[in-house]
Design a protein around this motif. Sequence first.
Motif, PDB file in Angstrom:
ATOM      1  N   VAL A  64      53.617  20.561  54.545  1.00 19.31           N
ATOM      2  CA  VAL A  64      54.800  20.487  53.683  1.00 19.31           C
ATOM      3  C   VAL A  64      54.480  19.714  52.412  1.00 19.31           C
ATOM      4  O   VAL A  64      54.831  20.130  51.291  1.00 19.31           O
ATOM      5  CB  VAL A  64      55.974  19.827  54.441  1.00 19.31           C
ATOM      6  CG1 VAL A  64      57.113  19.491  53.487  1.00 19.31           C
ATOM      7  CG2 VAL A  64      56.484  20.746  55.554  1.00 19.31           C
ATOM      8  N   THR A 106      62.078  25.687  59.977  1.00 21.57           N
ATOM      9  CA  THR A 106      61.029  25.055  59.180  1.00 21.57           C
ATOM     10  C   THR A 106      59.851  26.000  58.969  1.00 21.57           C
ATOM     11  O   THR A 106      59.357  26.160  57.842  1.00 21.57           O
ATOM     12  CB  THR A 106      60.553  23.764  59.865  1.00 21.57           C
ATOM     13  OG1 THR A 106      61.654  22.849  59.965  1.00 21.57           O
ATOM     14  CG2 THR A 106      59.425  23.112  59.080  1.00 21.57           C
ATOM     15  N   ALA A 146      60.850  28.720  56.556  1.00 19.72           N
ATOM     16  CA  ALA A 146      60.933  28.238  55.173  1.00 19.72           C
ATOM     17  C   ALA A 146      59.551  28.054  54.561  1.00 19.72           C
ATOM     18  O   ALA A 146      59.351  28.329  53.370  1.00 19.72           O
ATOM     19  CB  ALA A 146      61.709  26.921  55.142  1.00 19.72           C
ATOM     20  N   LEU A 147      58.597  27.604  55.351  1.00 23.61           N
ATOM     21  CA  LEU A 147      57.238  27.402  54.843  1.00 23.61           C
ATOM     22  C   LEU A 147      56.542  28.718  54.532  1.00 23.61           C
ATOM     23  O   LEU A 147      55.602  28.756  53.735  1.00 23.61           O
ATOM     24  CB  LEU A 147      56.418  26.602  55.854  1.00 23.61           C
ATOM     25  CG  LEU A 147      56.894  25.176  56.114  1.00 23.61           C
ATOM     26  CD1 LEU A 147      56.055  24.526  57.201  1.00 23.61           C
ATOM     27  CD2 LEU A 147      56.845  24.331  54.846  1.00 23.61           C
ATOM     28  N   LEU A 167      63.403  24.618  52.698  1.00 22.91           N
ATOM     29  CA  LEU A 167      63.549  23.886  53.950  1.00 22.91           C
ATOM     30  C   LEU A 167      65.002  23.482  54.195  1.00 22.91           C
ATOM     31  O   LEU A 167      65.515  23.607  55.313  1.00 22.91           O
ATOM     32  CB  LEU A 167      62.660  22.642  53.935  1.00 22.91           C
ATOM     33  CG  LEU A 167      61.148  22.886  54.056  1.00 22.91           C
ATOM     34  CD1 LEU A 167      60.373  21.627  53.697  1.00 22.91           C
ATOM     35  CD2 LEU A 167      60.798  23.335  55.467  1.00 22.91           C
ATOM     36  N   THR A 187      53.883  19.469  60.884  1.00 19.43           N
ATOM     37  CA  THR A 187      54.015  20.279  59.668  1.00 19.43           C
ATOM     38  C   THR A 187      54.003  19.420  58.403  1.00 19.43           C
ATOM     39  O   THR A 187      53.836  19.962  57.294  1.00 19.43           O
ATOM     40  CB  THR A 187      55.313  21.110  59.674  1.00 19.43           C
ATOM     41  OG1 THR A 187      56.450  20.234  59.690  1.00 19.43           O
ATOM     42  CG2 THR A 187      55.365  22.050  60.867  1.00 19.43           C
ATOM     43  N   SER A 227      67.197  26.773  54.828  1.00 17.73           N
ATOM     44  CA  SER A 227      66.850  27.380  56.106  1.00 17.73           C
ATOM     45  C   SER A 227      67.321  26.523  57.274  1.00 17.73           C
ATOM     46  O   SER A 227      67.896  27.033  58.251  1.00 17.73           O
ATOM     47  CB  SER A 227      65.335  27.598  56.191  1.00 17.73           C
ATOM     48  OG  SER A 227      64.972  28.247  57.384  1.00 17.73           O
ATOM     49  N   GLY A 228      67.107  25.218  57.182  1.00 22.65           N
ATOM     50  CA  GLY A 228      67.524  24.325  58.258  1.00 22.65           C
ATOM     51  C   GLY A 228      69.028  24.296  58.442  1.00 22.65           C
ATOM     52  O   GLY A 228      69.528  24.379  59.578  1.00 22.65           O
TER      53      GLY A 228
END
Length: 328
Positions: A26, A77, A80-81, A41, A22, A44-45
């Motif tokens: 990113v 991840t 979030a993306l 990111l 990713t 969310s992580g």
Amino acid sequence: MPLPEPLDERLRPAMTRVLLATLPGVLALLWFQGWGVALNLLLSGLTALAVEALVLRVRQRPLKPELNDGSALVSATLLALALPAYCPWWLTVTAAACALLFGKHLWGGVGNNPFNPAMLGYALVLVAFPSHMSQWPALHGMGLLEGLQTVFGIHPAPDAWAGATALDSLRTNTSLTIDELFGNDPAFGRFGGRGAEWVNLAFLAGGLFLLQQRVFSWHAPVGLLASLFIISLLCWNGSGSDSHGSPLFHLFSGATMLGAFFIATEPVSGAKAPLARLLFGVGMGLLVYLIRTWGGYPDGVAFAVLLMNLGVPALDRFAEARQRRSLT
């Protein structure tokens, strides 16, 4: 006879490769959308790991195996993306918590989920908070301080910081030709969404790395990209105002490559047999185009994969029956 390798030891190398793959996407998103991507990111992580630890404690299960396998971090991840950069902090936290709770642990934890956890969390907040999920930042986003203030609601977002994506502009267009859209609308680049062209190329590079590493087979991504290309070619009528976009436009706009190489290939909720995986990808590509063109949302990757998840048992049974017939 040696003991079977623990699940976390088997998952961790693959999850590490997925996270590594990713990175090109990113970096491209950071370049075009700014610090909001990094904030997504991070939030969310952290949320995914906290929810994972809390649920494991409640279920009285050891923390180490599932926290160490990397699956929660991969789901966080990918989620979030997919979220708009600079969306409110509570939206990212809600999406990540829903992804882990309803997409993973409700079904018994890692290895049991029938739906893609990241896309389930995304779809839930998309339906619940549509206005927040339509605020996509202009190219290059904001500085770190402005981004923090916007995400945490300390200061309102600057005027004209957000705009429609190329997919949204095309879906709502009624009068301009495709040439006029590409010439006048800032959301359009050379052949796809402005900035999204490079982001999709970056995720394509990461996906090809995963294919080379044999993290997954070619069937689902090739099926998705081929069916999306074919249906958009068949429905393309040039540059008229009623055009739905060229095949190249659909391949390099929105979350196409992220969906093809990182979403459609999720091993647990996806099909198992090679033929079934190919049909899974074909179905996803068709649904993505149908939702983009005639649906209520500009991009359709999340709903496409969730709908195809429902059909996985039937696809696997079909592939097994076909294989048995070929052997007799």
